[in-house]
Motif scaffolding. Structure first.
Motif, short mmCIF file in Angstrom:
data_model
loop_
_atom_site.label_atom_id
_atom_site.label_comp_id
_atom_site.label_asym_id
_atom_site.label_seq_id
_atom_site.Cartn_x
_atom_site.Cartn_y
_atom_site.Cartn_z
N GLY A 1 59.33 12.08 84.24
CA GLY A 1 59.28 13.08 83.19
C GLY A 1 60.53 13.05 82.34
O GLY A 1 61.49 12.33 82.63
N GLU A 2 60.54 13.85 81.29
CA GLU A 2 61.73 14.03 80.49
C GLU A 2 62.69 14.93 81.26
O GLU A 2 62.32 16.01 81.69
N VAL B 1 55.94 10.00 78.05
CA VAL B 1 55.81 11.28 78.75
C VAL B 1 54.56 12.00 78.26
O VAL B 1 54.30 12.08 77.06
N SER B 2 53.77 12.50 79.20
CA SER B 2 52.58 13.28 78.84
C SER B 2 52.92 14.76 78.88
O SER B 2 53.46 15.26 79.86
N PHE B 3 52.61 15.47 77.77
CA PHE B 3 52.85 16.90 77.72
C PHE B 3 51.54 17.68 77.78
O PHE B 3 51.46 18.83 77.38
N ASN C 1 48.81 20.03 79.02
CA ASN C 1 49.05 21.24 79.80
C ASN C 1 47.75 21.93 80.16
O ASN C 1 46.67 21.50 79.76
N TYR D 1 55.80 21.55 80.91
CA TYR D 1 54.92 20.45 81.34
C TYR D 1 55.53 19.11 80.95
O TYR D 1 56.03 18.94 79.84
N GLY D 2 55.48 18.16 81.89
CA GLY D 2 55.99 16.81 81.61
C GLY D 2 57.49 16.67 81.72
O GLY D 2 58.04 15.63 81.38
N GLN D 3 58.18 17.70 82.24
CA GLN D 3 59.64 17.65 82.29
C GLN D 3 60.16 17.85 83.72
O GLN D 3 59.57 18.56 84.52
N LYS E 1 64.15 10.11 79.62
CA LYS E 1 63.17 9.91 80.68
C LYS E 1 63.88 9.65 82.01
O LYS E 1 64.92 9.00 82.07
N SER F 1 57.57 18.77 86.42
CA SER F 1 57.25 17.54 87.15
C SER F 1 58.17 17.32 88.35
O SER F 1 57.83 16.57 89.26
#
Length: 356
Positions: A26-27, A147-149, A151, A47-49, A127, A76
């Motif tokens: 994730g970020e 990265v996928s955000f 949600n 989300y995604g972090q 990342k 994440s």
């Protein structure tokens, strides 16, 4: 067990985890909040972090069932210097470790979070991968993957009955605490998915509309602004966080990705209408580009004291305004709760009021 954080710039941090090995990407971002780790972990905007907590100790008051922003965690991964294994608080129902194990959230502790935060401030939020094997070929593959955000925003309309004003909420990833504040005003709340049409909202004839917070790059959501443009011609609108950025996009402004964003509960914001300052809760990695804001139809009404980030706008000739910070104050501070009063006063008096 030895656990590692591998960053896309080549840095590797060694720590440990008391949970079974798990890999996540994730970020990597950081929060400066001293408390509120439960609200942060369950905030849909993350989300995604992978969250780095700058405060040295988290988990000391455990996890309860009342303070979640969503029913399941949204981050994440979790990074901290020290995570309490045995919390002490009368509201606690489980430890952070038990919560992370229940939902399979990778955690790493024991690394120098001060050094890591300084690196993120220098290089920007980048990342990263949490893994028990930094030499695994899959790590590099994960670092190269976008990265996928995506949600868990609502996919269908939800109705929370109230005897007050009817409020339509467009859910881009809304926090429970924002809904709770609307309910505190006895509002009749209708929550719509982000792909709602303007006509579907018009069909319920709302008194006002809220554009919610949410994750991701607002520039990738330009398909949402047509609905906002149509609705602002007829209804009072308040935007929060991502909703602020989308209202700006709908009125000619542009957004940009901040180097490391604002995440925490101690961000000072100045009201340009009254010259008052407030401490606010914030969580955003994108912001409105100041020089892109068309002064002919948009006024900046709030800005961040330290870096002068745009923290709120008012659309001229419309009952529409928005704020970049989180006025719901979950977990705090409570300085900005007046924003909800501002919204409901705008509905009843048909004008955007000052705070006096």
């Amino acid at each position: 067990m030895k656990t590692y954080l591998v960053l896309s710039n080549g840095s590797i941090y060694q720590g440990y985890s008391k949970l079974k090995p798990a890999t996540t990407a994730g970020e990597v971002v950081f929060s400066t909040g001293m408390t509120g780790y439960q609200e942060t972990i369950t905030d849909p905007s993350y989300y995604g972090q992978i969250m780095v907590f700058t405060y040295p100790l988290i988990g000391n008051y455990g996890i309860n069932f009342e303070d979640n922003e969503k029913d399941t965690p949204c981050v994440s991964g979790i990074i901290a210097y020290d995570i309490a294994e045995h919390p002490s608080n009368y509201r606690s129902k489980m430890s952070l470790y038990q919560y992370a194990e229940k939902f399979n959230i990778p955690m790493i502790e024991g690394i120098d979070t001060r050094e890591l935060t300084k690196e993120l401030r220098h290089d920007g939020c980048i990342k990263g991968v949490i893994t028990d094997n930094p030499n695994d070929e899959a790590v590099q593959s994960l670092l190269n993957k976008p990265v996928s955000f995506a949600n868990h925003a609502t996919k269908e309309t939800t109705h929370i009955k109230g005897d007050g004003l009817k409020v339509a909420v467009i859910d881009y990833g809304i926090k429970n605490s924002i809904v709770s504040e609307l309910v505190n005003f006895d509002a009749d709340v209708h929550i719509f998915p982000s792909d709602v049409s303007a006509q579907e909202i018009k069909d319920i004839n709302p008194d006002g509309i809220v554009l919610s917070n949410g994750p991701g790059d607002p520039a990738n959501m330009v398909d949402k602004i047509g609905v906002i443009q149509e609705l602002q011609e007829e209804y009072p609108i308040m935007g929060i966080c991502l909703g602020n950025q989308l209202l700006g996009l709908a009125n000619g402004a542009k957004t940009f990705k901040m180097k490391f964003g604002h995440r925490g509960f101690n961000h000072a914001v100045k009201d340009l209408q009254t010259n008052k300052c407030y401490f606010t809760s914030q969580n955003h990695g994108y912001a409105l580009l100041p020089e892109s804001i068309p002064g002919s139809n948009v006024d900046v009404i709030f800005e961040e004291v330290n870096d002068h980030t745009v923290e709120g706008i008012k659309v001229k000739g419309h009952n529409a305004f928005s704020v970049q910070f989180h006025p719901d104050a979950s977990p705090g501070p409570h300085d900005a709760l007046f924003i909800f009063n501002k919204f409901f006063n705008m509905i009843t008096k048909k004008e955007v009021l000052t705070n006096e």
